[in-house]
Scaffold this motif. Structure first.
Motif, short mmCIF file in Angstrom:
data_model
loop_
_atom_site.label_atom_id
_atom_site.label_comp_id
_atom_site.label_asym_id
_atom_site.label_seq_id
_atom_site.Cartn_x
_atom_site.Cartn_y
_atom_site.Cartn_z
N VAL A 79 -0.87 14.29 7.76
CA VAL A 79 -0.27 13.03 7.23
C VAL A 79 1.26 13.32 7.55
CG1 VAL A 79 0.08 11.93 5.12
CG2 VAL A 79 -2.01 12.76 5.62
N LEU A 80 1.94 12.43 8.17
CA LEU A 80 3.40 12.58 8.49
C LEU A 80 4.25 12.35 7.21
CD1 LEU A 80 3.90 10.73 11.72
CD2 LEU A 80 3.78 13.12 11.41
N SER A 81 5.16 12.92 6.95
CA SER A 81 6.15 12.94 5.79
C SER A 81 6.57 11.54 5.64
CB SER A 81 7.31 13.62 5.82
OG SER A 81 8.12 13.57 4.51
N GLY A 82 6.37 10.66 4.43
CA GLY A 82 6.58 9.35 4.38
C GLY A 82 5.49 8.56 4.57
N GLN A 83 4.49 8.81 5.01
CA GLN A 83 3.32 8.13 5.25
C GLN A 83 2.64 7.73 3.79
OE1 GLN A 83 0.73 10.03 8.15
NE2 GLN A 83 0.91 8.08 9.67
N ARG A 84 1.64 6.90 3.65
CA ARG A 84 1.05 6.45 2.38
C ARG A 84 -0.42 6.97 2.40
NH1 ARG A 84 3.54 4.25 -0.93
NH2 ARG A 84 5.04 2.53 -1.23
N LEU A 85 -0.86 7.22 1.20
CA LEU A 85 -2.20 7.85 0.83
C LEU A 85 -2.85 7.01 -0.42
CD1 LEU A 85 -4.44 9.97 1.53
CD2 LEU A 85 -3.45 11.44 -0.20
N ASP A 86 -3.42 6.11 0.06
CA ASP A 86 -3.69 5.21 -1.28
C ASP A 86 -2.55 4.41 -1.44
OD1 ASP A 86 -6.51 5.75 -0.98
OD2 ASP A 86 -6.24 7.15 -2.62
N GLN A 87 -2.25 4.44 -2.74
CA GLN A 87 -1.04 3.79 -3.40
C GLN A 87 0.04 4.67 -3.40
OE1 GLN A 87 -3.65 3.15 -5.82
NE2 GLN A 87 -4.63 1.32 -4.68
N HIS A 88 -0.02 6.00 -2.85
CA HIS A 88 0.93 6.85 -3.07
C HIS A 88 1.65 7.32 -1.57
CE1 HIS A 88 -1.96 7.31 -6.31
NE2 HIS A 88 -0.83 7.80 -7.07
N ARG A 89 3.08 7.74 -1.67
CA ARG A 89 3.90 7.94 -0.48
C ARG A 89 3.76 9.72 -0.38
NH1 ARG A 89 8.59 6.03 -1.54
NH2 ARG A 89 9.46 7.98 -1.95
N ILE A 90 3.53 10.00 0.70
CA ILE A 90 3.54 11.70 0.85
C ILE A 90 4.86 12.02 1.42
CG2 ILE A 90 2.33 13.53 1.93
CD1 ILE A 90 0.60 12.20 0.07
N GLU A 91 5.77 12.89 0.66
CA GLU A 91 6.75 13.67 1.22
C GLU A 91 6.40 14.67 1.37
OE1 GLU A 91 9.76 12.37 -1.53
OE2 GLU A 91 9.69 10.29 -0.90
N ALA A 92 6.43 15.40 2.72
CA ALA A 92 6.11 16.70 3.03
C ALA A 92 7.64 17.72 2.95
CB ALA A 92 5.42 16.90 4.22
N THR A 93 7.68 18.98 2.24
CA THR A 93 8.71 19.70 2.15
C THR A 93 8.45 20.98 2.62
OG1 THR A 93 8.80 20.23 -0.01
CG2 THR A 93 10.03 18.20 0.62
N ALA A 94 9.19 21.88 2.96
CA ALA A 94 8.97 23.48 3.33
C ALA A 94 8.18 24.02 2.09
CB ALA A 94 9.98 24.05 3.90
N GLU A 95 8.42 23.59 0.80
CA GLU A 95 7.90 24.17 -0.21
C GLU A 95 6.59 23.66 -0.70
OE1 GLU A 95 11.00 22.77 -0.45
OE2 GLU A 95 11.66 24.62 0.34
N GLY A 96 6.25 22.53 -0.09
CA GLY A 96 4.97 21.72 -0.70
C GLY A 96 4.90 20.43 -0.15
N VAL A 97 4.31 19.63 -0.98
CA VAL A 97 4.37 18.06 -1.04
C VAL A 97 4.63 17.49 -2.29
CG1 VAL A 97 2.74 16.07 -0.47
CG2 VAL A 97 2.52 18.19 0.74
N ARG A 98 5.47 16.52 -2.26
CA ARG A 98 5.79 15.39 -3.14
C ARG A 98 5.09 14.04 -3.02
NH1 ARG A 98 11.00 16.43 -3.43
NH2 ARG A 98 11.49 14.89 -1.94
N ILE A 99 4.46 13.87 -4.07
CA ILE A 99 3.49 12.59 -4.00
C ILE A 99 4.24 11.61 -4.88
CG2 ILE A 99 1.35 11.64 -4.18
CD1 ILE A 99 0.20 14.30 -4.05
N VAL A 100 4.55 10.49 -4.35
CA VAL A 100 5.37 9.46 -5.15
C VAL A 100 4.49 8.13 -5.27
CG1 VAL A 100 7.35 7.92 -5.25
CG2 VAL A 100 7.68 10.35 -4.13
#
Length: 136
Positions: A79-100
């Motif tokens: 999943v590319l950073s900024g893509q959506r997973l259901d109604q959530h946006r995935i923001e990948a960082t070197a430390e992990g993933v932030r789900i918005v």
């Protein structure tokens, strides 16, 4: 005697083959959430008020390329950073993933953890827990 036994046995096996093929295969390689959704769909509107709970999402890893692109591996899929997973946006960082979420609520999830998106609860494996939490 042997000459009669072989054709008789063959006829018995051939007669039983269509019955064996007509039996349903049952559930094949589905997650528990997928099985619940299928069961609800089979029951029709009688169980339509029930909503199947979404399965927790597993964060498998994060890859940071030399060019600066960041890819998160979620449940075995890139999943590319900024893509959506259901109604959530995935923001990948070197430390992990932030789900918005759509409402703007953020969940920080380390690699190796699972997250229940509906309950907004992060389940960390024992290896990621710190100190006394891991010993319990």
């Amino acid at each position: 005697m042997r000459a009669l036994l072989v054709p008789l046995l063959l006829n018995v096996l051939l007669a039983a083959a269509p019955q064996a093929a007509a039996e349903p295969l049952g559930t094949l390689i589905l997650s528990p959430a997928q099985r619940r959704a299928l069961e609800l769909q089979r029951r029709g509107s009688a169980a339509g008020s029930e909503t199947p709970a979404a399965a927790p999402v597993r964060i498998d890893g994060v890859v940071v390329s030399r060019a600066g692109g960041v890819v998160a591996w979620v449940d075995g899929k890139a999943v590319l950073s900024g893509q959506r997973l259901d109604q959530h946006r995935i923001e990948a960082t070197a430390e992990g993933v932030r789900i918005v979420s759509a409402g703007g609520a953020e969940i920080q999830v380390p690699v190796g953890a699972r997250v229940d998106l509906q309950a907004r609860r992060v389940e960390q494996p024992a290896l990621l827990r710190r100190g006394s939490e891991a010993r319990r």
